[in-house]
Every structure is written in C-alpha cells, then in structure tokens.
Design a protein around this motif. Structure first.
Motif, mmCIF file in Angstrom:
data_model
loop_
_atom_site.group_PDB
_atom_site.id
_atom_site.type_symbol
_atom_site.label_atom_id
_atom_site.label_comp_id
_atom_site.label_asym_id
_atom_site.label_seq_id
_atom_site.Cartn_x
_atom_site.Cartn_y
_atom_site.Cartn_z
ATOM 1 N N MET A 135 51.417 147.280 76.204
ATOM 2 C CA MET A 135 52.155 148.483 76.647
ATOM 3 C C MET A 135 51.568 148.950 77.983
ATOM 4 S SD MET A 135 52.855 151.899 74.434
ATOM 5 C CE MET A 135 53.231 151.125 72.874
ATOM 6 N N PRO A 136 52.425 149.156 78.986
ATOM 7 C CA PRO A 136 51.904 149.513 80.306
ATOM 8 C C PRO A 136 51.425 150.957 80.380
ATOM 9 C CG PRO A 136 54.298 149.502 80.327
ATOM 10 C CD PRO A 136 53.882 149.076 78.968
ATOM 11 N N MET A 137 51.890 151.808 79.490
ATOM 12 C CA MET A 137 51.596 153.234 79.562
ATOM 13 C C MET A 137 51.641 153.746 78.142
ATOM 14 S SD MET A 137 53.859 155.694 81.970
ATOM 15 C CE MET A 137 53.454 155.822 83.668
ATOM 16 N N LYS A 138 50.732 154.641 77.792
ATOM 17 C CA LYS A 138 50.742 155.191 76.436
ATOM 18 C C LYS A 138 52.035 155.953 76.197
ATOM 19 C CE LYS A 138 46.561 156.247 73.928
ATOM 20 N NZ LYS A 138 45.422 157.146 73.811
ATOM 21 N N GLY A 139 52.677 155.706 75.068
ATOM 22 C CA GLY A 139 53.892 156.448 74.729
ATOM 23 C C GLY A 139 55.163 155.921 75.357
ATOM 24 N N ALA A 140 55.094 154.704 75.927
ATOM 25 C CA ALA A 140 56.300 154.114 76.525
ATOM 26 C C ALA A 140 56.930 153.140 75.542
ATOM 27 C CB ALA A 140 55.952 153.411 77.828
ATOM 28 N N LEU A 141 58.252 153.259 75.359
ATOM 29 C CA LEU A 141 58.952 152.404 74.397
ATOM 30 C C LEU A 141 59.745 151.348 75.148
ATOM 31 C CD1 LEU A 141 60.701 155.521 72.892
ATOM 32 C CD2 LEU A 141 58.612 154.535 71.931
ATOM 33 N N LEU A 142 59.673 150.124 74.625
ATOM 34 C CA LEU A 142 60.440 149.037 75.244
ATOM 35 C C LEU A 142 61.917 149.254 74.933
ATOM 36 C CD1 LEU A 142 60.346 146.238 76.688
ATOM 37 C CD2 LEU A 142 60.261 145.222 74.423
ATOM 38 N N ILE A 143 62.766 149.336 75.978
ATOM 39 C CA ILE A 143 64.195 149.518 75.690
ATOM 40 C C ILE A 143 65.010 148.244 75.894
ATOM 41 C CG2 ILE A 143 64.512 152.020 75.704
ATOM 42 C CD1 ILE A 143 65.221 151.852 78.650
ATOM 43 N N PHE A 144 64.709 147.471 76.921
ATOM 44 C CA PHE A 144 65.351 146.163 77.047
ATOM 45 C C PHE A 144 64.587 145.278 78.009
ATOM 46 C CE2 PHE A 144 67.429 148.592 80.414
ATOM 47 C CZ PHE A 144 67.537 147.693 81.455
ATOM 48 N N TYR B 199 60.662 149.924 80.101
ATOM 49 C CA TYR B 199 60.142 150.884 79.128
ATOM 50 C C TYR B 199 60.627 152.282 79.480
ATOM 51 C CZ TYR B 199 56.670 147.367 77.725
ATOM 52 O OH TYR B 199 56.051 146.239 77.274
ATOM 53 N N LEU B 200 60.735 153.100 78.434
ATOM 54 C CA LEU B 200 61.097 154.502 78.621
ATOM 55 C C LEU B 200 59.987 155.332 77.990
ATOM 56 C CD1 LEU B 200 63.450 156.245 79.702
ATOM 57 C CD2 LEU B 200 64.458 156.141 77.442
ATOM 58 N N HIS B 201 59.427 156.246 78.791
ATOM 59 C CA HIS B 201 58.348 157.078 78.253
ATOM 60 C C HIS B 201 58.946 158.161 77.357
ATOM 61 C CE1 HIS B 201 54.784 159.722 78.289
ATOM 62 N NE2 HIS B 201 54.177 158.548 78.287
ATOM 63 N N PHE B 202 58.285 158.454 76.256
ATOM 64 C CA PHE B 202 58.884 159.375 75.277
ATOM 65 C C PHE B 202 59.146 160.767 75.869
ATOM 66 C CE2 PHE B 202 54.594 160.848 74.799
ATOM 67 C CZ PHE B 202 54.705 162.154 74.353
ATOM 68 N N ILE C 123 58.865 147.677 84.244
ATOM 69 C CA ILE C 123 59.367 148.900 84.872
ATOM 70 C C ILE C 123 59.255 149.996 83.819
ATOM 71 C CG2 ILE C 123 61.446 150.088 85.706
ATOM 72 C CD1 ILE C 123 62.387 147.386 86.854
ATOM 73 N N VAL C 124 58.723 151.151 84.220
ATOM 74 C CA VAL C 124 58.648 152.279 83.291
ATOM 75 C C VAL C 124 59.461 153.435 83.873
ATOM 76 C CG1 VAL C 124 57.158 153.941 82.118
ATOM 77 C CG2 VAL C 124 56.342 151.625 82.485
ATOM 78 N N LEU C 125 60.341 153.985 83.040
ATOM 79 C CA LEU C 125 61.068 155.188 83.428
ATOM 80 C C LEU C 125 60.392 156.368 82.752
ATOM 81 C CD1 LEU C 125 64.752 153.972 83.014
ATOM 82 C CD2 LEU C 125 63.443 154.142 85.122
ATOM 83 N N TRP C 126 60.176 157.416 83.506
ATOM 84 C CA TRP C 126 59.574 158.634 82.968
ATOM 85 C C TRP C 126 60.214 159.804 83.689
ATOM 86 C CZ3 TRP C 126 54.401 160.555 85.191
ATOM 87 C CH2 TRP C 126 54.274 160.207 86.523
#
Ligand SMILES: [Zn+2]
Length: 249
Positions: A1-10, A18-21, A76-79
């Motif tokens: 996981m690239p960042m704590k609390g990030a969920l893999l979306i596709f 990933y999308l951060h919670f 890629i992480v979206l937050w």
C-alpha cells in the motif's frame, strides 16, 4: 500500500489507482456544500466525480510519460487535495521534464475539447433546456482550466515548480537545481499560508503545509544526492592512480 488508508479501486495499463479513505469524507462535505447550484443535487455528486476524473487523467499523463522514458510508475493515489502519481523517471533532465510536463499537457489537450462542447451546448440553448447538464459542463470546463493554471504555478512540488527544476537541471545539474527549487518551495509555502489566512481557507492552509513538507523533503534529497556524489568522487579518486607530479625544472 503506497499510503496508509488508501484503497485499491482499479488497475489500468499496469498502474494501480488508489483512493484515500478521507476522500469520501471530504466528498460528502463538498457535495452538500455546492448541491444548491443544481435543481437535482445528484449533479453535484457527478461534478465532484468529474473533477477527480480530470485529475486522474492528469496523473495518468505523468505515469504513462514516465514509463515512456523507461522510468517506474505503477501507482496513483487520489486524495482530497487531488492526485499523486508516484513516478520515478531515469535521472536525466529530459526524462524528468517529460514525466512532469505530460500531466498539465493532458489539461491543455482537454481545454479545446471542453470549450467546443460548452460552445455547442450554448448554441443549442441547453442553458434553458437542460440547465443542470449545462451547469455541469460549464463547471467541468472551469475545473480543467483551474487545474491547468494551478498546476503551472512555479512552486515546487507543484508541476510548474518541478518543470522549473527540470529546466534548471539542464543548466546547473541535479543537485543545485533541486536545492533552488526547494528554496522556491519554502517561499511559495509561506505565500500559500498568507493566502490561506487572507481567504480563511482550510484547504489552502493544508496545501501550504503540504508544499512546505515537500520542499523540506526536496532539500533533504538534494543534500543526500550531494553526499552520494562526493562519496563517488572520493571512491573514484582512491581507485585511479595518483597523478604523476610534473618534473621540476
Ligand atoms: Zn501533475
């Protein structure tokens, strides 16, 4: 996981998104804040998703360009503040510049497309026929233009600041260019903090803090690069035979 609390979306083209919670929390707050712009509030939710759709295309621009140069980019992480493409281009100024410039370039390409679409809808009088859809298209147009403008602000680590660093790299090398960009980043963070106070904006405040932290990381990375290059120089000096002194005449 690239960042704590990030969920893999596709996963697309080998890039994990990933999308951060915290995105969901901010999304709920933001959508209720501007729902009044629409007759049907579902459009406010669609607008927020469209914003991150545009952000995601921008990040894919970075990631795919980085791949093209032979670099690494698989996450890629979206937050709530936008997106981060974790890119590692090869240590060449050209590869670095292309990986950074390709993000805003996506917004440049989208600009005439969105403009044309908005123009056609205006001609078709959709402002009165389908007011919600019209408002949505106009807002997406503004968001794309805003993202382009904002990302080009030459404050490291924003794209504009990284492009500036890439250009400096061509002139003064990787270490001094990163040091210069980091100093500009510190200055920019202070300006963003003042802007946050003047506008009483929590988001600008968080952004100022983020820029400051990244400028600090950039400065440290430049120091490490300097230590590494000194070590290499020393090792090379130890390996190569000592220079033969010129004969005294
Ligand atoms: Zn970018």
């Amino acid at each position: 996981m690239p960042m704590k609390g990030a969920l893999l979306i596709f996963r697309l083209a080998g890039i994990r998104v990933y999308l951060h919670f915290t995105w969901f929390i901010v999304a709920a707050l933001e959508v209720t804040r501007f729902a009044h712009r629409y007759q049907n509030p579902i459009w406010a939710a669609l607008e927020y998703c469209a914003l991150f759709g545009v952000v995601l295309m921008h990040e894919f621009g970075h990631a795919l360009a980085c791949r093209q140069t032979g670099g690494q980019a698989d996450t890629i992480v979206l937050w709530p503040l936008g997106g981060i493409a974790f890119v590692k281009p090869p240590a060449r100024p050209g590869a670095y510049l292309w990986s950074i410039a390709a993000g805003p370039l996506v917004n440049v390409v989208l600009f005439p497309l969105f403009t044309l679409f908005a123009f056609v809808l205006t001609k078709l009088h959709w402002k009165t026929v389908h007011p919600d859809f019209y408002q949505f298209v106009l807002t997406v147009w503004f968001m794309n233009a805003g993202l382009l403008f904002f990302n080009l602000i030459p404050v490291y680590p924003l794209d504009g600041g990284q492009i500036l660093r890439g250009l400096l790299w061509l002139k003064v090398g990787p270490i001094r260019s990163l040091k210069a960009a980091s100093i500009i980043g510190f200055g920019g963070a202070i300006l963003f903090a003042l802007w946050a106070i003047a506008w009483r904006s929590i988001w600008l405040g968080i952004l100022a803090f983020f820029i400051f932290a990244q400028a600090q990381a950039g400065w440290r990375a430049a120091q490490n690069l300097a230590i590494e290059s000194e070590d290499t120089a020393r090792r090379e000096a130890a390996i190569s035979p000592p220079p033969i002194p010129e004969q005294q005449r």
